[in-house]
Design an enzyme around this catalytic site. Structure first.
Site, mmCIF file in Angstrom:
data_model
loop_
_atom_site.group_PDB
_atom_site.id
_atom_site.type_symbol
_atom_site.label_atom_id
_atom_site.label_comp_id
_atom_site.label_asym_id
_atom_site.label_seq_id
_atom_site.Cartn_x
_atom_site.Cartn_y
_atom_site.Cartn_z
ATOM 1 C CG ASP A 35 7.731 -14.515 6.586
ATOM 2 O OD1 ASP A 35 8.336 -14.913 7.601
ATOM 3 O OD2 ASP A 35 7.172 -15.267 5.785
ATOM 4 C CB SER A 121 -2.629 -28.650 5.486
ATOM 5 O OG SER A 121 -1.958 -29.879 5.392
ATOM 6 C CB ALA A 122 -3.523 -32.888 2.356
ATOM 7 C CE1 TYR A 152 1.092 -27.135 9.155
ATOM 8 C CE2 TYR A 152 0.257 -29.131 8.122
ATOM 9 C CZ TYR A 152 0.687 -27.823 8.030
ATOM 10 O OH TYR A 152 0.706 -27.201 6.798
ATOM 11 C CG ASN A 181 2.972 -33.487 0.167
ATOM 12 O OD1 ASN A 181 3.471 -33.023 1.180
ATOM 13 N ND2 ASN A 181 2.456 -34.709 0.132
ATOM 14 C CE LYS A 195 5.827 -29.348 3.851
ATOM 15 N NZ LYS A 195 4.917 -28.641 3.015
ATOM 16 C CB ALA A 196 9.130 -36.342 0.846
ATOM 17 N NE ARG A 286 -2.547 -36.582 3.932
ATOM 18 C CZ ARG A 286 -1.925 -36.239 5.058
ATOM 19 N NH1 ARG A 286 -0.766 -35.626 5.025
ATOM 20 N NH2 ARG A 286 -2.464 -36.508 6.231
HETATM 21 P P1 NAD Z 1 6.855 -21.748 4.679
HETATM 22 O O1 NAD Z 1 7.251 -22.287 6.015
HETATM 23 O O2 NAD Z 1 7.892 -21.674 3.618
HETATM 24 O O3 NAD Z 1 6.193 -20.312 4.849
HETATM 25 C C1 NAD Z 1 5.511 -19.916 6.005
HETATM 26 C C2 NAD Z 1 6.043 -18.569 6.401
HETATM 27 O O4 NAD Z 1 5.344 -18.123 7.568
HETATM 28 C C3 NAD Z 1 7.530 -18.604 6.787
HETATM 29 O O5 NAD Z 1 8.284 -17.729 5.958
HETATM 30 C C4 NAD Z 1 7.547 -18.135 8.228
HETATM 31 O O6 NAD Z 1 8.662 -17.324 8.571
HETATM 32 C C5 NAD Z 1 6.238 -17.362 8.314
HETATM 33 N N1 NAD Z 1 5.806 -17.230 9.707
HETATM 34 C C6 NAD Z 1 5.681 -18.219 10.623
HETATM 35 N N2 NAD Z 1 5.322 -17.695 11.804
HETATM 36 C C7 NAD Z 1 5.222 -16.352 11.631
HETATM 37 C C8 NAD Z 1 4.909 -15.278 12.491
HETATM 38 N N3 NAD Z 1 4.617 -15.471 13.778
HETATM 39 N N4 NAD Z 1 4.900 -14.027 11.980
HETATM 40 C C9 NAD Z 1 5.202 -13.807 10.668
HETATM 41 N N5 NAD Z 1 5.514 -14.801 9.805
HETATM 42 C C10 NAD Z 1 5.535 -16.054 10.288
HETATM 43 O O7 NAD Z 1 5.610 -22.624 4.205
HETATM 44 P P2 NAD Z 1 4.953 -22.752 2.755
HETATM 45 O O8 NAD Z 1 5.343 -24.055 2.201
HETATM 46 O O9 NAD Z 1 5.188 -21.504 1.983
HETATM 47 O O10 NAD Z 1 3.422 -22.867 3.171
HETATM 48 C C11 NAD Z 1 2.560 -21.745 3.191
HETATM 49 C C12 NAD Z 1 1.240 -22.132 3.841
HETATM 50 O O11 NAD Z 1 0.649 -23.236 3.143
HETATM 51 C C13 NAD Z 1 1.370 -22.576 5.299
HETATM 52 O O12 NAD Z 1 0.265 -22.091 6.016
HETATM 53 C C14 NAD Z 1 1.312 -24.080 5.224
HETATM 54 O O13 NAD Z 1 0.805 -24.641 6.425
HETATM 55 C C15 NAD Z 1 0.370 -24.292 4.054
HETATM 56 N N6 NAD Z 1 0.610 -25.581 3.394
HETATM 57 C C16 NAD Z 1 1.738 -25.775 2.678
HETATM 58 C C17 NAD Z 1 1.961 -27.000 2.072
HETATM 59 C C18 NAD Z 1 3.209 -27.250 1.272
HETATM 60 O O14 NAD Z 1 3.365 -28.362 0.757
HETATM 61 N N7 NAD Z 1 4.111 -26.307 1.124
HETATM 62 C C19 NAD Z 1 1.020 -28.029 2.197
HETATM 63 C C20 NAD Z 1 -0.131 -27.796 2.953
HETATM 64 C C21 NAD Z 1 -0.337 -26.555 3.533
#
Ligand code: NAD
Length: 340
Positions: A35, A121-122, A152, A181, A195-196, A286
């Site tokens: 990360d 994602s949704a 997105y 979510n 988020k919410a 949703r």
């Molecule tokens: P988060 O933002 O907490 O985690 C994503 C991580 O990706 C972050 O720690 C960020 O530093 C890292 N990152 C971003 N760009 C980077 C790069 N260039 N190089 C290395 N690391 C990088 O998000 P999350 O809630 O843990 O979500 C994880 C995944 O699930 C994501 O792909 C998100 O789109 C997807 N998602 C999450 C939710 C949710 O409700 N949390 C819902 C739908 C989809």
């Protein structure tokens, strides 16, 4: 004990990646997390943690020289409605996340014996199926004709297709989940990407009885929220299945945002009023459609929203230095005595 299976968690410093690292390390996998940043609130459980930028193809090529039984691709440039719906971050969201996904696939396209998980994602679902708060249609097969409400969501849909194309043309072993979510402790709760559930918990924790808390929109928009432990359970089911279709991992316990706020206010025990103000709302309704996951994996979440919100609220209150640590101690005592 020897760790015989190796996993790579991309985005392992983020909310879901950090919880996943903990869970897989406990199950005796060797965990390598990558990360831009380390987890914000507690130490990583990963055995190896690389700070690096996954937009850099050289880093991915280096990572792919090692064998991994599983790769979890969770890295994305993302946040809550305030971040993804403002329109101000669209170029970065699309560019950064697409680059990461393209790099992952190119680097691992010749790796045999590696199963790759992609977190979609949704937000891929069409706006026109989510205009009614009471009857959104987020069935997996309804994703086309495509019409996501955010860039997105468009990037996620594009990347789903790229994963599927690599699976077809390079025989890659791919699993794709559409998360709805996900929430829980150690989720960011301020700074603009929250988020919410976390944002409302923060507002409630900071308020005093008699105050109003602000909720974006008229509050009648609906969503569903899945607790992190259930999310990880669903991901594990998917990763150990032969199911290669994109599949919803989410709760189908739909709730209005005002009702979500009321639940959190009740948990706090404070006397607070809701003030609905203009703000980014996203689609009107949703909800996760869990028919496919039940059919394919014989599993669906138990929808433990109340339990999850209690944990989240008290964790955020504790972070904000209010007096919630007693609640958390009591809760873990009662869980210990009930053998959970
Ligand atoms: P988060 O933002 O907490 O985690 C994503 C991580 O990706 C972050 O720690 C960020 O530093 C890292 N990152 C971003 N760009 C980077 C790069 N260039 N190089 C290395 N690391 C990088 O998000 P999350 O809630 O843990 O979500 C994880 C995944 O699930 C994501 O792909 C998100 O789109 C997807 N998602 C999450 C939710 C949710 O409700 N949390 C819902 C739908 C989809």
């Amino acid at each position: 004990m020897m760790q015989d299976k190796r996993v790579l968690i991309l985005g392992g410093g983020g909310f879901i990646g950090h919880h996943l690292s903990k869970s897989l390390a406990q199950q005796n996998y060797f965990v390598h997390a990558v990360d831009l940043v380390k987890p914000q609130f507690t130490d990583t459980a990963a055995h190896q943690f690389t700070i690096g930028d996954l937009r850099n193809p050289v880093l991915l090529d280096e990572l792919a020289t090692e064998h991994y039984d599983r790769v979890y691709q969770l890295a994305a440039d993302m946040g809550g409605a305030g971040f993804i719906l403002s329109g101000e971050n669209d170029a970065d969201i699309m560019h950064n996340s697409a680059m990461i996904n393209l790099n992952v696939l190119n680097a691992f396209k010749n790796s045999t014996g590696t199963r790759i998980f992609f977190s979609s994602s949704a937000c891929v679902y069409p706006t026109h199926n989510q205009e009614n708060a009471n009857s959104p249609n987020c069935r997996e097969s309804m994703v086309y004709p495509a019409n996501p409400d955010s860039d997105y969501g468009w990037e996620k849909l594009f990347s789903e297709r790229v994963y599927q194309a690599f699976a077809r043309n390079y025989n890659m072993d791919i699993r794709i989940a559409r998360f709805h979510n996900i929430f829980g402790p150690e989720n960011v709760f301020d700074g603009g990407r929250e988020k919410a559930p976390a944002a409302i918990c923060r507002k409630v924790a900071l308020a005093r009885s008699g105050d109003q808390i602000e909720i974006w929109g008229d509050g009648l928009q609906t969503r569903s929220f899945l607790y992190i432990d259930e999310c990880l359970d669903g991901v594990e089911r998917l990763m150990t299945s032969s199911s290669i279709k994109p599949i919803n991992i989410g709760s189908d316990q739909m709730i209005t945002i005002n009702d979500l706020a009321r639940k959190i206010i009740d948990i706090s025990g404070k006397d607070l009023k809701i003030k609905n103000i203009p703000g980014p709302e996203g689609v009107r309704g949703r909800n996760s459609d869990n028919r496919l996951i039940l059919e394919e994996l014989n599993w669906k979440p138990v929808n433990n929203l109340d339990y999850g919100l209690q944990i989240l609220y008290h964790w955020i209150a504790e972070q904000l230095d209010t007096s919630a640590s007693d609640f958390l101690n009591d809760l873990s005592d009662s869980m210990r005595s009930s053998g959970e």
